[in-house]
Design a protein around this motif. Structure first.
Motif, PDB file in Angstrom:
ATOM      1  N   LYS A   1      -8.119  -7.031   6.111  1.00  0.00           N
ATOM      2  CA  LYS A   1      -7.700  -6.013   7.092  1.00  0.00           C
ATOM      3  C   LYS A   1      -6.652  -6.564   8.051  1.00  0.00           C
ATOM      4  O   LYS A   1      -6.626  -6.253   9.243  1.00  0.00           O
ATOM      5  N   ASP A   2      -5.769  -7.401   7.482  1.00  0.00           N
ATOM      6  CA  ASP A   2      -4.659  -7.991   8.233  1.00  0.00           C
ATOM      7  C   ASP A   2      -3.485  -7.020   8.148  1.00  0.00           C
ATOM      8  O   ASP A   2      -2.636  -7.109   7.261  1.00  0.00           O
ATOM      9  N   VAL A   3      -3.435  -6.076   9.082  1.00  0.00           N
ATOM     10  CA  VAL A   3      -2.486  -4.967   9.009  1.00  0.00           C
ATOM     11  C   VAL A   3      -1.041  -5.432   9.099  1.00  0.00           C
ATOM     12  O   VAL A   3      -0.176  -4.939   8.360  1.00  0.00           O
ATOM     13  N   GLU A   4      -0.738  -6.380   9.979  1.00  0.00           N
ATOM     14  CA  GLU A   4       0.650  -6.793  10.169  1.00  0.00           C
ATOM     15  C   GLU A   4       1.209  -7.483   8.923  1.00  0.00           C
ATOM     16  O   GLU A   4       2.313  -7.174   8.471  1.00  0.00           O
ATOM     17  N   HIS A   5       0.444  -8.414   8.340  1.00  0.00           N
ATOM     18  CA  HIS A   5       0.920  -9.068   7.121  1.00  0.00           C
ATOM     19  C   HIS A   5       0.988  -8.078   5.955  1.00  0.00           C
ATOM     20  O   HIS A   5       1.873  -8.163   5.105  1.00  0.00           O
ATOM     21  N   LEU A   6       0.062  -7.148   5.932  1.00  0.00           N
ATOM     22  CA  LEU A   6       0.073  -6.133   4.878  1.00  0.00           C
ATOM     23  C   LEU A   6       1.303  -5.246   5.013  1.00  0.00           C
ATOM     24  O   LEU A   6       1.951  -4.889   4.023  1.00  0.00           O
ATOM     25  N   ARG A   7       1.653  -4.902   6.243  1.00  0.00           N
ATOM     26  CA  ARG A   7       2.862  -4.109   6.488  1.00  0.00           C
ATOM     27  C   ARG A   7       4.103  -4.862   6.018  1.00  0.00           C
ATOM     28  O   ARG A   7       5.006  -4.304   5.406  1.00  0.00           O
ATOM     29  N   GLU A   8       4.121  -6.175   6.282  1.00  0.00           N
ATOM     30  CA  GLU A   8       5.261  -6.990   5.856  1.00  0.00           C
ATOM     31  C   GLU A   8       5.381  -7.009   4.329  1.00  0.00           C
ATOM     32  O   GLU A   8       6.482  -6.869   3.781  1.00  0.00           O
ATOM     33  N   GLU A   9       4.256  -7.183   3.646  1.00  0.00           N
ATOM     34  CA  GLU A   9       4.292  -7.236   2.179  1.00  0.00           C
ATOM     35  C   GLU A   9       4.611  -5.866   1.583  1.00  0.00           C
ATOM     36  O   GLU A   9       5.226  -5.776   0.518  1.00  0.00           O
ATOM     37  N   ASP A  10       4.207  -4.801   2.272  1.00  0.00           N
ATOM     38  CA  ASP A  10       4.558  -3.451   1.835  1.00  0.00           C
ATOM     39  C   ASP A  10       6.077  -3.293   1.843  1.00  0.00           C
ATOM     40  O   ASP A  10       6.673  -2.782   0.893  1.00  0.00           O
ATOM     41  N   GLU A  11       6.708  -3.756   2.916  1.00  0.00           N
ATOM     42  CA  GLU A  11       8.166  -3.679   3.019  1.00  0.00           C
ATOM     43  C   GLU A  11       8.827  -4.540   1.945  1.00  0.00           C
ATOM     44  O   GLU A  11       9.805  -4.121   1.319  1.00  0.00           O
ATOM     45  N   VAL A  12       8.282  -5.743   1.738  1.00  0.00           N
ATOM     46  CA  VAL A  12       8.844  -6.642   0.728  1.00  0.00           C
ATOM     47  C   VAL A  12       8.762  -6.007  -0.659  1.00  0.00           C
ATOM     48  O   VAL A  12       9.706  -6.100  -1.455  1.00  0.00           O
ATOM     49  N   PHE A  13       7.647  -5.348  -0.960  1.00  0.00           N
ATOM     50  CA  PHE A  13       7.465  -4.698  -2.262  1.00  0.00           C
ATOM     51  C   PHE A  13       8.599  -3.721  -2.538  1.00  0.00           C
ATOM     52  O   PHE A  13       9.224  -3.745  -3.596  1.00  0.00           O
ATOM     53  N   HIS A  14       8.904  -2.875  -1.558  1.00  0.00           N
ATOM     54  CA  HIS A  14       9.955  -1.877  -1.741  1.00  0.00           C
ATOM     55  C   HIS A  14      11.342  -2.518  -1.757  1.00  0.00           C
ATOM     56  O   HIS A  14      12.219  -2.092  -2.525  1.00  0.00           O
ATOM     57  N   ASP A  15      11.538  -3.554  -0.927  1.00  0.00           N
ATOM     58  CA  ASP A  15      12.830  -4.242  -0.914  1.00  0.00           C
ATOM     59  C   ASP A  15      13.112  -4.928  -2.251  1.00  0.00           C
ATOM     60  O   ASP A  15      14.238  -4.909  -2.750  1.00  0.00           O
ATOM     61  N   VAL A  16      12.083  -5.556  -2.815  1.00  0.00           N
ATOM     62  CA  VAL A  16      12.259  -6.265  -4.087  1.00  0.00           C
ATOM     63  C   VAL A  16      12.574  -5.289  -5.213  1.00  0.00           C
ATOM     64  O   VAL A  16      13.429  -5.568  -6.074  1.00  0.00           O
TER      65      VAL A  16
END
Length: 209
Positions: free
Chosen positions: A114-129
């Protein structure tokens, strides 16, 4: 230095740390950040180009990201993100599959914690990649800044336990379609994912402000 100042100010504006309607000046920013006015001036030019601030003579008026901006951004993403996934599936390589799989693994890890901030970062990375893997420069250059501008609202969205779980499952389905080279399915799933993200973001924005 100008790039670092830009990223700092952009992040603070997007997350509401520097609120909409505030007037900022080069002198005050230089003092608070401990840098000269030259990188501040360059960063402010970039922020103005991104429509995050507006020069009003005596300083810069913070425009930020309004609810109307968010709707427009998500509507553009609904149109372009499926194209990114379509071409990513067409051009996918083994290295690309491994990269996306690693991002999904991190998302699962942070979701469980439930680490929301890191999850948000990886969500952005997923779409960027996915944008990068599409090989379409115009699509990537259009979507990258839009991904940054929705950071605050993406975080608000994934704070919801149900949406967090559903979003991860949607990412997995998009990944599977891309990995299989099924461009049409990848495009369709991405369109549905971004539409749901828009719905959740705007609904939660209405409740949280």
């Amino acid at each position: 230095m100008a790039d670092q100042v830009f990223e700092k100010l952009e992040n603070d504006i997007i997350h509401g740390i520097i609120p909409i309607g505030e007037i900022i000046t080069e002198v005050k920013l230089a003092d608070s950040l401990g840098v000269s006015r030259t990188p501040i001036r360059e960063a402010c030019r970039k922020l103005e180009h991104e429509s995050l601030i507006k020069d009003i003579g005596k300083g810069y008026l913070v425009l930020g990201i309004t609810e109307e901006n968010l709707v427009d951004i998500m509507d553009i993403r609904i149109l372009l993100e499926p194209l990114a996934s379509y071409y990513a599936a067409k051009n996918i390589t083994l290295e690309g599959i491994k990269e996306l799989q690693n991002i999904l693994d991190l998302q699962e890890f942070y979701s469980a914690k439930k680490d929301v901030e890191h999850l948000r970062e990886e969500d952005e990375v997923f779409h960027d990649v996915i944008c990068r893997l599409s090989g379409r420069t115009v699509i990537s250059e259009t979507l990258f800044p839009l991904h940054r501008k929705t950071r605050r609202y993406r975080r608000i969205s994934i704070e919801n336990n149900s949406r967090r779980t559903i979003s991860l499952e949607e990412h997995k389905k998009i990944f599977n379609a891309i990995a299989a080279g099924d461009a049409e399915l990848a495009s369709k799933l991405t369109a549905e994912h971004v539409k749901q993200a828009k719905k959740n973001m705007t609904e939660r924005l209405g409740r949280n402000g």
